[in-house]
Design a protein around this motif. Sequence first.
Motif, mmCIF file in Angstrom:
data_model
loop_
_atom_site.group_PDB
_atom_site.id
_atom_site.type_symbol
_atom_site.label_atom_id
_atom_site.label_comp_id
_atom_site.label_asym_id
_atom_site.label_seq_id
_atom_site.Cartn_x
_atom_site.Cartn_y
_atom_site.Cartn_z
ATOM 1 N N MET A 1 -54.956 19.138 -29.212
ATOM 2 C CA MET A 1 -54.576 17.921 -28.510
ATOM 3 C C MET A 1 -53.933 18.288 -27.177
ATOM 4 N N ALA A 2 -54.433 17.721 -26.086
ATOM 5 C CA ALA A 2 -53.890 17.979 -24.758
ATOM 6 C C ALA A 2 -52.841 16.922 -24.417
ATOM 7 N N HIS A 3 -51.840 17.329 -23.650
ATOM 8 C CA HIS A 3 -50.797 16.410 -23.203
ATOM 9 C C HIS A 3 -50.696 16.498 -21.683
ATOM 10 N N TYR A 4 -50.649 15.355 -21.014
ATOM 11 C CA TYR A 4 -50.430 15.386 -19.582
ATOM 12 C C TYR A 4 -49.768 14.088 -19.130
ATOM 13 N N PRO A 5 -49.075 14.135 -17.977
ATOM 14 C CA PRO A 5 -48.366 12.953 -17.502
ATOM 15 C C PRO A 5 -49.294 11.988 -16.771
ATOM 16 N N HIS A 6 -48.904 10.718 -16.773
ATOM 17 C CA HIS A 6 -49.613 9.696 -16.008
ATOM 18 C C HIS A 6 -48.562 8.758 -15.434
ATOM 19 N N THR A 7 -48.661 8.454 -14.147
ATOM 20 C CA THR A 7 -47.670 7.618 -13.478
ATOM 21 C C THR A 7 -48.209 6.208 -13.289
ATOM 22 N N LEU A 8 -47.424 5.217 -13.726
ATOM 23 C CA LEU A 8 -47.802 3.821 -13.561
ATOM 24 C C LEU A 8 -47.446 3.344 -12.152
ATOM 25 N N SER A 9 -47.891 2.153 -11.815
ATOM 26 C CA SER A 9 -47.754 1.664 -10.441
ATOM 27 C C SER A 9 -46.309 1.510 -9.985
ATOM 28 N N ASP A 10 -45.379 1.311 -10.944
ATOM 29 C CA ASP A 10 -43.973 1.159 -10.571
ATOM 30 C C ASP A 10 -43.219 2.481 -10.570
ATOM 31 N N GLY A 11 -43.959 3.594 -10.729
ATOM 32 C CA GLY A 11 -43.339 4.908 -10.715
ATOM 33 C C GLY A 11 -42.944 5.440 -12.070
ATOM 34 N N LEU A 12 -43.085 4.626 -13.125
ATOM 35 C CA LEU A 12 -42.749 5.084 -14.468
ATOM 36 C C LEU A 12 -43.738 6.148 -14.914
ATOM 37 N N GLU A 13 -43.222 7.307 -15.316
ATOM 38 C CA GLU A 13 -44.085 8.389 -15.786
ATOM 39 C C GLU A 13 -44.155 8.366 -17.309
ATOM 40 N N ILE A 14 -45.360 8.304 -17.833
ATOM 41 C CA ILE A 14 -45.573 8.328 -19.271
ATOM 42 C C ILE A 14 -46.373 9.574 -19.618
ATOM 43 N N ARG A 15 -46.492 9.844 -20.908
ATOM 44 C CA ARG A 15 -47.274 10.990 -21.372
ATOM 45 C C ARG A 15 -48.494 10.486 -22.137
ATOM 46 N N ILE A 16 -49.599 11.166 -21.911
ATOM 47 C CA ILE A 16 -50.827 10.864 -22.620
ATOM 48 C C ILE A 16 -51.131 12.027 -23.558
ATOM 49 N N ALA A 17 -51.235 11.731 -24.852
ATOM 50 C CA ALA A 17 -51.674 12.718 -25.844
ATOM 51 C C ALA A 17 -53.164 12.462 -26.068
ATOM 52 N N LEU A 18 -53.984 13.391 -25.622
ATOM 53 C CA LEU A 18 -55.422 13.160 -25.554
ATOM 54 C C LEU A 18 -56.177 13.865 -26.673
ATOM 55 N N LYS A 19 -56.966 13.086 -27.417
ATOM 56 C CA LYS A 19 -57.868 13.624 -28.428
ATOM 57 C C LYS A 19 -59.299 13.338 -27.988
ATOM 58 N N ARG A 20 -60.238 14.176 -28.416
ATOM 59 C CA ARG A 20 -61.645 13.979 -28.050
ATOM 60 C C ARG A 20 -62.512 13.945 -29.308
#
Length: 229
Positions: A1-20
């Motif tokens: 499982m890969a993890h990487y950050p994603h920033t929303l339009s208001d600057g809030l940074e969240i994490r995405i746990a990615l499965k394929r």
Amino acid sequence: MAHYPHTLSDGLEIRIALKRSAKKNLILRPINAHEISINIPPFLSESRLKKWLDENETLLRKTLARKPAAPDPHEKPGSIWYRGVQTALGEHGAQTIALMPSEILLPQKDWDAQKNHLRHFLTERAAEYLLPRLLRHADAMNLAPTAVGLSNAKTFWGVCRAKTGIRLNWRLIGAPEAVADYVCIHELCHLPHPDHSPRFWAMVHRHTPNTDEAKRWLKANGGALFVLG
């Protein structure tokens, strides 16, 4: 499982746990207030995923707001909470667990064996980290529990009894320091106030000004601390 950050339009940074492993459609599940698990088809490129994330911010926010499902102890997670930080789980060739700055390395075994080993390791760390913390707070508050120890409870973070003392849930090793402090002080305040009366809560708030923040963290992330069962 890969993890990487994603920033929303208001600057809030969240994490995405990615499965394929999805067959066709993207599957979104909340992990906590700041992380989402997304299962995508193997053929979906990262650039297309990034475009989809940017175009579906409303869905991301709705997913973050949902209550996370209880973690499945039979499925190996990509990361666990450790002292308030989501720490990746990796593997190495040694037979012991190695605690790295941003990763916990496990022996190369099946998940059931790794999980048992990890639970034992984290319980030891909890004893080293939580119990001295509890005793320091007790000394500062001029309180003396009969005894202190850890518990494996499934329904509470701590318990205080006049005869047997205070026991803290070992899973609090995953919580931030301020949250661990709140639970320690909460249980200590039960020594003079064995209830949840206004006097009890006044004492808790007096010694932990961050009580409300700590309670919110536990509500948002507490379920994830049970990922090992």
